[in-house]
Design an enzyme around this catalytic site. Structure first.
Site, PDB file in Angstrom:
ATOM      1  N   ARG A  58       0.837  -1.209   0.000  1.00 49.79           N
ATOM      2  CA  ARG A  58       0.000   0.000   0.000  1.00 49.79           C
ATOM      3  C   ARG A  58       0.873   1.261   0.000  1.00 49.79           C
ATOM      4  O   ARG A  58       0.484   2.305  -0.507  1.00 49.79           O
ATOM      5  CB  ARG A  58      -0.958  -0.003   1.203  1.00 49.79           C
ATOM      6  CG  ARG A  58      -1.785   1.265   1.309  1.00 49.79           C
ATOM      7  CD  ARG A  58      -3.042   1.114   2.167  1.00 49.79           C
ATOM      8  NE  ARG A  58      -2.802   0.534   3.469  1.00 49.79           N
ATOM      9  CZ  ARG A  58      -2.237   1.175   4.502  1.00 49.79           C
ATOM     10  NH1 ARG A  58      -1.854   2.424   4.379  1.00 49.79           N
ATOM     11  NH2 ARG A  58      -2.044   0.562   5.655  1.00 49.79           N
ATOM     12  N   TYR A 111     -15.882  15.233 -15.602  1.00 50.74           N
ATOM     13  CA  TYR A 111     -16.478  13.895 -15.481  1.00 50.74           C
ATOM     14  C   TYR A 111     -17.523  13.943 -14.351  1.00 50.74           C
ATOM     15  O   TYR A 111     -17.226  14.438 -13.249  1.00 50.74           O
ATOM     16  CB  TYR A 111     -15.380  12.873 -15.205  1.00 50.74           C
ATOM     17  CG  TYR A 111     -15.912  11.492 -14.930  1.00 50.74           C
ATOM     18  CD1 TYR A 111     -16.763  10.863 -15.840  1.00 50.74           C
ATOM     19  CD2 TYR A 111     -15.583  10.815 -13.764  1.00 50.74           C
ATOM     20  CE1 TYR A 111     -17.264   9.601 -15.587  1.00 50.74           C
ATOM     21  CE2 TYR A 111     -16.070   9.547 -13.509  1.00 50.74           C
ATOM     22  CZ  TYR A 111     -16.917   8.948 -14.415  1.00 50.74           C
ATOM     23  OH  TYR A 111     -17.419   7.697 -14.167  1.00 50.74           O
ATOM     24  N   ASP A 183      -7.081  17.771 -14.750  1.00 47.77           N
ATOM     25  CA  ASP A 183      -7.398  16.402 -15.150  1.00 47.77           C
ATOM     26  C   ASP A 183      -6.992  16.279 -16.622  1.00 47.77           C
ATOM     27  O   ASP A 183      -7.630  16.846 -17.504  1.00 47.77           O
ATOM     28  CB  ASP A 183      -8.907  16.149 -14.963  1.00 47.77           C
ATOM     29  CG  ASP A 183      -9.298  14.713 -15.293  1.00 47.77           C
ATOM     30  OD1 ASP A 183      -8.547  14.061 -16.046  1.00 47.77           O
ATOM     31  OD2 ASP A 183     -10.350  14.252 -14.829  1.00 47.77           O
ATOM     32  N   LYS A 208      -8.136   5.145 -19.343  1.00 46.75           N
ATOM     33  CA  LYS A 208      -8.359   5.641 -20.702  1.00 46.75           C
ATOM     34  C   LYS A 208      -7.086   5.498 -21.544  1.00 46.75           C
ATOM     35  O   LYS A 208      -6.589   4.422 -21.698  1.00 46.75           O
ATOM     36  CB  LYS A 208      -8.853   7.090 -20.647  1.00 46.75           C
ATOM     37  CG  LYS A 208      -9.850   7.353 -19.515  1.00 46.75           C
ATOM     38  CD  LYS A 208     -11.118   6.532 -19.672  1.00 46.75           C
ATOM     39  CE  LYS A 208     -12.172   6.982 -18.702  1.00 46.75           C
ATOM     40  NZ  LYS A 208     -12.685   6.022 -17.780  1.00 46.75           N
TER      41      LYS A 208
HETATM   42  N1  LCS Z   1     -11.598  11.977 -15.090  1.00 43.30           N
HETATM   43  C1  LCS Z   1     -12.127  11.889 -16.325  1.00 43.30           C
HETATM   44  C2  LCS Z   1     -11.936  13.015 -17.298  1.00 43.30           C
HETATM   45  C3  LCS Z   1     -12.854  10.766 -16.684  1.00 43.30           C
HETATM   46  O1  LCS Z   1     -13.360  10.714 -17.931  1.00 43.30           O
HETATM   47  C4  LCS Z   1     -13.044   9.713 -15.739  1.00 43.30           C
HETATM   48  C5  LCS Z   1     -13.851   8.514 -16.082  1.00 43.30           C
HETATM   49  C6  LCS Z   1     -12.490   9.859 -14.459  1.00 43.30           C
HETATM   50  C7  LCS Z   1     -11.762  10.995 -14.182  1.00 43.30           C
HETATM   51  C8  LCS Z   1     -12.644   8.783 -13.412  1.00 43.30           C
HETATM   52  O2  LCS Z   1     -11.803   7.725 -13.719  1.00 43.30           O
HETATM   53  P1  LCS Z   1     -12.051   6.181 -13.321  1.00 43.30           P
HETATM   54  O3  LCS Z   1     -12.244   6.141 -11.855  1.00 43.30           O
HETATM   55  O4  LCS Z   1     -13.262   5.727 -14.056  1.00 43.30           O
HETATM   56  O5  LCS Z   1     -10.786   5.522 -13.762  1.00 43.30           O
HETATM   57  N2  LCS Z   1     -14.611   8.680 -17.219  1.00 43.30           N
HETATM   58  C9  LCS Z   1     -15.518   7.897 -17.723  1.00 43.30           C
HETATM   59  C10 LCS Z   1     -16.303   8.222 -18.841  1.00 43.30           C
HETATM   60  O6  LCS Z   1     -16.331   9.302 -19.426  1.00 43.30           O
HETATM   61  N3  LCS Z   1     -17.049   7.200 -19.147  1.00 43.30           N
HETATM   62  O7  LCS Z   1     -16.897   6.167 -18.246  1.00 43.30           O
HETATM   63  C11 LCS Z   1     -15.902   6.540 -17.280  1.00 43.30           C
END
Ligand code: LCS
Length: 393
Positions: A58, A111, A183, A208
């Site tokens: 961790r 998001y 971000d 992504k």
């Molecule tokens: N920031 C952005 C710009 C994102 O698009 C997402 C997830 C996150 C943070 C959060 O990340 P995660 O915890 O899912 O790894 N975006 C998503 C979307 O646009 N569609 O499904 C998930």
């Protein structure tokens, strides 16, 4: 040649600087929760920081560290902090940088959960937030209050593809002593490196582009300075939203092909955006590479290419969008983005469904907005797919 001299694509392959002592060119998966100390003094030294040893996964792990180092190098930061998910990174940042009574200004289009967790949960602990279109920096200036601590920017924004001028945002933040967070999920360091423009903290949903294969959920925070890195690393360790070694191994494998995947996806996206823009059934298209994008000039200045995320609205609004989404055969009807496969989704009812109606309206998340993440398929197939889908309307 030292790593410091390597260019971006070579760093993708050779960055990180962790060598396996058995000669494996690939960093092995240290699938362990704990590490054996040489003796009691060594254990104490690892804990005190006198020795840079491994203690417990961790806190740190060689497989995870290799990934942290490579992404930190790509972004040009002091250090990387891998998290279990992008949302793990978001909450580590919120908890690490904001206290009761503090105020955050955020891009209105972010998001969905990055916003709703702040509005619905962090507000319970006395943290205030205001959402403005950060592409219009006067609105940021107007929103600053004596207790504003953090300026949180998503650029390009999910799902409106608004672009915020980061150099100008940094100037405002410096005048008012604000910490800046970007971000960078929609771009990745292949396209945009906000730390080089003076931003303090960058983070990613590595689910992504960085991983790129739609098979892992993961996050990463990169801090420009040591002090900020230590503060956020301590927070992540104690929150316990650390990455798992196997997850790190998979993401690291994906990172190696970041440039070639994004190069193809970006070329495809330009053609798909141009195709959509000329189609009579399309009301508008938002893609940073189109001269019709309101911040096209800013995109040219701060991004090395235009990415592969497109938003558009059809003449028939949501109903027309629904017919298209139900009829495309190559693009998959699924949330997420930045993978090798093209994905299509409807933010208002899916990724941003929990954002309030007023919040959506102010952020420009219209009911008819359809989001398309362009993959690395043959672009003619993608266009033919859209053509037959649009013909059903
Ligand atoms: N920031 C952005 C710009 C994102 O698009 C997402 C997830 C996150 C943070 C959060 O990340 P995660 O915890 O899912 O790894 N975006 C998503 C979307 O646009 N569609 O499904 C998930």
């Amino acid at each position: 040649m030292s790593n410091e001299k390597l260019k971006f694509n070579s760093r993708l392959i050779h960055g990180g600087g962790i060598k396996d002592d058995k000669g494996s060119p690939i960093v092995p998966i240290y699938q362990t929760s704990t590490f054996i100390f040489d003796n009691a003094d060594h254990g104490a030294q690892c804990f005190s920081g006198e020795v840079d040893g491994y203690i417990y996964t961790r806190l740190r792990n060689p497989t995870i560290r290799a990934l942290e180092n490579v992404v930190a190098e790509l972004e040009g930061g002091y250090g990387g902090i891998a998290t279990a998910s992008g949302m793990g990174a978001v909450n580590t940042i919120y908890m690490g940088l904001l206290s009761a009574g503090d105020h955050m200004i955020s891009s209105a289009a972010v998001y969905g959960p990055s916003r709703t967790i702040m509005e619905n949960q962090w507000s319970r602990f006395g943290v205030e937030s205001t959402y403005v279109n950060t592409a219009e920096l006067d609105k940021v200036r107007d929103a600053i209050k004596p207790n504003t601590k953090l300026l949180y920017i998503e650029t390009p924004a999910n799902p409106t593809i608004d672009i915020t001028d980061l150099e100008e945002a940094v100037k405002i933040a410096k005048e008012h002593n604000l910490i800046t967070v970007v971000d960078n999920t929609f771009s990745s360091p292949y396209i945009q490196r906000p730390l080089e423009l003076g931003i303090d903290v960058v983070f990613h949903s590595m689910t992504k582009f960085l991983n790129g294969h739609a098979d892992v959920v993961a996050g990463m925070i990169i801090a420009r300075e040591k002090e900020m890195f230590e503060k956020l690393h301590n927070m992540m360790k104690n929150l316990g939203c650390n990455m798992d070694p196997h997850q790190a191994f998979l993401v690291h494998r994906g990172v190696k092909t970041l440039s070639i995947r994004q190069e193809r996806a970006n070329q495809n996206a330009i053609k798909v955006a141009e195709y959509l823009e000329q189609h009579p059934k399309v009301r508008w298209v938002r893609f940073p590479g189109l001269s019709s994008h309101p911040q096209h000039e800013i995109a040219k200045k701060q991004m090395d290419s235009y990415g592969s995320m497109i938003s558009f609205e059809l003449e028939g609004g949501y109903n027309a969008g629904k017919i298209l989404m139900n009829n495309v055969k190559i693009a998959l009807l699924a949330v997420s983005l930045g993978g090798v496969e093209s994905l299509i989704q409807h933010p208002a009812s899916m990724t941003h469904s929990k954002v309030s109606p007023e919040g959506k309206l102010k952020a420009g998340i219209t009911d008819g907005l359809v989001r398309y993440s362009v993959g690395i398929e043959d672009v003619d197939d993608l266009i033919n797919d859209l053509e037959q889908g649009l013909a059903q309307i």
